[in-house]
Design a protein around this motif. Structure first.
Motif, short mmCIF file in Angstrom:
data_model
loop_
_atom_site.label_atom_id
_atom_site.label_comp_id
_atom_site.label_asym_id
_atom_site.label_seq_id
_atom_site.Cartn_x
_atom_site.Cartn_y
_atom_site.Cartn_z
N GLY A 1 0.81 -1.21 0.00
CA GLY A 1 0.00 0.00 0.00
C GLY A 1 0.84 1.26 0.00
N SER A 2 2.03 1.20 0.62
CA SER A 2 2.92 2.36 0.64
C SER A 2 3.53 2.63 -0.72
CB SER A 2 4.03 2.14 1.68
OG SER A 2 3.49 1.97 2.98
N MET A 3 3.60 1.61 -1.57
CA MET A 3 4.12 1.77 -2.93
C MET A 3 2.97 1.75 -3.96
SD MET A 3 7.60 -0.52 -2.81
CE MET A 3 6.73 -2.05 -2.47
N GLN A 4 1.88 2.38 -3.58
CA GLN A 4 0.68 2.37 -4.41
C GLN A 4 0.94 2.83 -5.83
OE1 GLN A 4 -2.27 5.07 -2.96
NE2 GLN A 4 -3.86 4.41 -4.39
N HIS A 5 1.81 3.85 -5.99
CA HIS A 5 2.07 4.39 -7.32
C HIS A 5 2.81 3.42 -8.21
CE1 HIS A 5 5.59 5.19 -4.81
NE2 HIS A 5 6.31 5.17 -5.91
N SER A 6 3.46 2.39 -7.61
CA SER A 6 4.25 1.43 -8.39
C SER A 6 3.46 0.17 -8.73
CB SER A 6 5.52 1.05 -7.63
OG SER A 6 6.30 2.19 -7.35
N LEU A 7 2.30 -0.01 -8.13
CA LEU A 7 1.52 -1.22 -8.35
C LEU A 7 0.24 -0.87 -9.11
CD1 LEU A 7 1.89 -2.85 -4.81
CD2 LEU A 7 3.20 -3.35 -6.88
N PRO A 8 0.14 -1.28 -10.36
CA PRO A 8 -1.04 -0.91 -11.18
C PRO A 8 -2.36 -1.31 -10.54
CG PRO A 8 0.68 -1.89 -12.54
CD PRO A 8 1.12 -2.08 -11.12
N LEU A 9 -2.36 -2.42 -9.79
CA LEU A 9 -3.60 -2.90 -9.20
C LEU A 9 -4.15 -1.93 -8.16
CD1 LEU A 9 -5.50 -5.36 -9.24
CD2 LEU A 9 -4.17 -6.30 -7.33
N LEU A 10 -3.25 -1.13 -7.54
CA LEU A 10 -3.67 -0.24 -6.45
C LEU A 10 -3.76 1.22 -6.88
CD1 LEU A 10 -1.52 -1.69 -3.51
CD2 LEU A 10 -3.90 -2.22 -4.08
N GLN A 11 -3.40 1.52 -8.10
CA GLN A 11 -3.37 2.91 -8.53
C GLN A 11 -4.75 3.54 -8.61
OE1 GLN A 11 -1.15 3.00 -12.19
NE2 GLN A 11 0.84 2.69 -11.18
N SER A 12 -5.77 2.71 -8.74
CA SER A 12 -7.13 3.25 -8.84
C SER A 12 -7.74 3.57 -7.48
CB SER A 12 -8.03 2.25 -9.57
OG SER A 12 -8.06 1.01 -8.87
N VAL A 13 -7.09 3.13 -6.40
CA VAL A 13 -7.61 3.39 -5.06
C VAL A 13 -7.29 4.83 -4.67
CG1 VAL A 13 -7.52 2.71 -2.63
CG2 VAL A 13 -7.24 0.97 -4.42
N PRO A 14 -8.28 5.61 -4.23
CA PRO A 14 -8.01 6.99 -3.81
C PRO A 14 -6.94 7.04 -2.73
CG PRO A 14 -10.37 6.60 -3.98
CD PRO A 14 -9.71 5.27 -4.14
N HIS A 15 -6.07 8.04 -2.83
CA HIS A 15 -4.94 8.13 -1.90
C HIS A 15 -5.40 8.28 -0.45
CE1 HIS A 15 -0.84 8.69 -0.65
NE2 HIS A 15 -1.11 9.88 -0.13
N ARG A 16 -6.42 9.07 -0.23
CA ARG A 16 -6.91 9.27 1.14
C ARG A 16 -7.45 7.96 1.71
NH1 ARG A 16 -6.07 12.84 4.58
NH2 ARG A 16 -8.22 12.86 5.31
N LEU A 17 -8.14 7.19 0.88
CA LEU A 17 -8.66 5.90 1.33
C LEU A 17 -7.51 4.94 1.64
CD1 LEU A 17 -10.94 3.89 1.84
CD2 LEU A 17 -10.96 3.38 -0.63
N MET A 18 -6.47 4.97 0.79
CA MET A 18 -5.32 4.09 1.02
C MET A 18 -4.64 4.43 2.35
SD MET A 18 -3.49 1.56 0.22
CE MET A 18 -4.16 1.20 -1.42
N LEU A 19 -4.51 5.71 2.68
CA LEU A 19 -3.90 6.10 3.95
C LEU A 19 -4.72 5.57 5.13
CD1 LEU A 19 -2.74 9.78 3.30
CD2 LEU A 19 -1.36 7.70 3.30
N ALA A 20 -6.04 5.65 5.01
CA ALA A 20 -6.90 5.13 6.08
C ALA A 20 -6.73 3.62 6.23
CB ALA A 20 -8.36 5.49 5.78
N ILE A 21 -6.61 2.92 5.10
CA ILE A 21 -6.40 1.46 5.16
C ILE A 21 -5.06 1.14 5.83
CG2 ILE A 21 -6.04 -0.61 3.76
CD1 ILE A 21 -8.02 0.59 1.72
N LEU A 22 -4.02 1.89 5.46
CA LEU A 22 -2.71 1.66 6.06
C LEU A 22 -2.74 1.91 7.57
CD1 LEU A 22 -0.34 3.28 3.40
CD2 LEU A 22 -0.77 0.85 3.79
#
Length: 375
Positions: A84-105
């Motif tokens: 999740g911290s390397m979201q920009h490098s993983l195509p599968l996670l690039q569509s997840v909103p950044h704010r949502l990803m921070l909450a998940i982390l």
């Protein structure tokens, strides 16, 4: 421990996790002794040999299971957090909103820091109550600093972006610090367990009884009752119970447990035999010369235990360095905060806080190195 009324002497073997106390039952209240042990930051497991199972071994097995479970959970969560911290490098996670990803982390990191790494936080609290600092202090500070900073950046992002700082979080650092140090603890405990098992196997080499000749008659007695000068008879296939010198008979003796040599050694009258070795093809009578703790086998066991519990001079030096390392890092971090807040133009609290946290996080690899130094 010695200041407890009635306790005359106390010695601790950290390798076997046992303490030997000399105390007066009339003067020492055992509840006071137990309380002193727990106040010093240790866990009271009971009195050795008062229970059917060794309480130290029971506690070690329980701790290994607990460490394995927590490390597995920490490793799985840390991998997810790293992804999740390397979201920009993983195509599968690039569509997840950044704010949502921070909450998940934030949600994923919370159990890693407070459940998986709970022992480090507890260790840091105990060290603080003892008015000292150790590597638990530094690991707890590093992981908590990274977690708290990242949590604040996730929940209150304007506080950090107002200073023109890019919004960075360190959930991956907090999780990996805890997980890797816990792995070291797990491997260390497994190694100690193997050494303890080796000592137990050595102890089992001595037979429980011995056949002695007294007043012309043979009798089986507990090996603890054999005294120097007793004549001991050992038949083929029997284990030699004590050290001694052969008086009569001839046989070959397997001494591989002492020498590592697999070939049996021929023994004749006048030759020495040792406790724990195996008599093979002939009956021999020998005179006991060393019994109990004086035998070669008992001395080997004692030396192994002492080697486990003692430290080399370089380790004592490492302990002295470690005792000042944690406070020094905390002091440097505090000075960094003060300089960035008061001396650097702008007086930006978020920037000063970021540099404060950076010092603590960067110091944690040093903590991991010291924490798992050879014991």
């Amino acid at each position: 421990m010695k200041p407890v009324p009635g306790v005359e002497d106390a010695s601790v073997n950290l390798a076997t996790s046992r303490a030997v106390l000399s105390y007066s039952p009339r003067l020492a209240d055992w509840s006071s002794v137990k309380r002193a042990i727990e106040d010093a930051g240790y866990e009271y497991l009971g009195i050795y040999r008062e229970t059917p199972e060794d309480p130290v071994e029971t506690a070690r097995r329980r701790e290994i299971v607990d460490l394995k479970r927590k490390f597995t959970a920490g490793a799985v969560l840390s991998i997810l957090i790293m992804a999740g911290s390397m979201q920009h490098s993983l195509p599968l996670l690039q569509s997840v909103p950044h704010r949502l990803m921070l909450a998940i982390l934030l949600v994923l990191t919370t159990p890693v820091v407070f459940w998986v790494g709970g022992r480090f936080i507890k260790g840091a609290i105990k060290a603080t109550l003892q008015k000292t600092a150790d590597m638990n202090t530094l690991v707890a500070l590093g992981s908590l600093s990274a977690y708290i900073y990242s949590a604040l950046a996730t929940i209150f992002p304007p506080f950090f972006t107002v200073a023109g700082l890019p919004l960075h979080v360190y959930f991956d650092s907090a999780a990996m610090i805890v997980t890797l140090v816990l792995l070291g603890r797990f491997l260390e405990l497994k190694a100690r367990g193997r050494t303890s098992d080796a000592i137990k196997k050595l102890m089992k080499l001595t037979p429980k009884t011995a056949k002695v000749i007294r007043d012309g008659s043979e009798m089986d007695i507990p090996v603890e009752e054999v005294v120097p000068g007793d004549q001991v008879l050992v038949r083929p296939g029997g284990l030699i119970p004590t050290d001694g010198t052969i008086l009569s008979g001839s046989s070959t003796v397997n001494e591989s447990m002492l020498t590592g040599e697999s070939m049996p050694v021929r023994k004749n009258p006048g030759d020495a035999v040792f406790a724990g070795t195996m008599n093979q093809d002939g009956s021999v009578t020998f005179q006991a010369t060393k019994v109990g703790a004086e035998t070669a086998l008992a001395q080997i066991i004692r030396l192994v235990e002492e080697a486990q519990g003692s430290k080399a001079p370089i380790q004592h030096f490492a302990d002295r360095v470690a005792s000042i390392f944690s406070p020094a890092v905390i002091l440097i971090a505090a000075i960094t905060f003060l300089i960035w807040y008061f001396a650097v133009p702008g007086h930006v609290l978020s920037r000063a806080l970021l540099n404060f946290v950076s010092v603590l996080i960067i110091s944690c690899p040093c903590a991991m190195g010291w924490l798992h130094r050879p014991r």
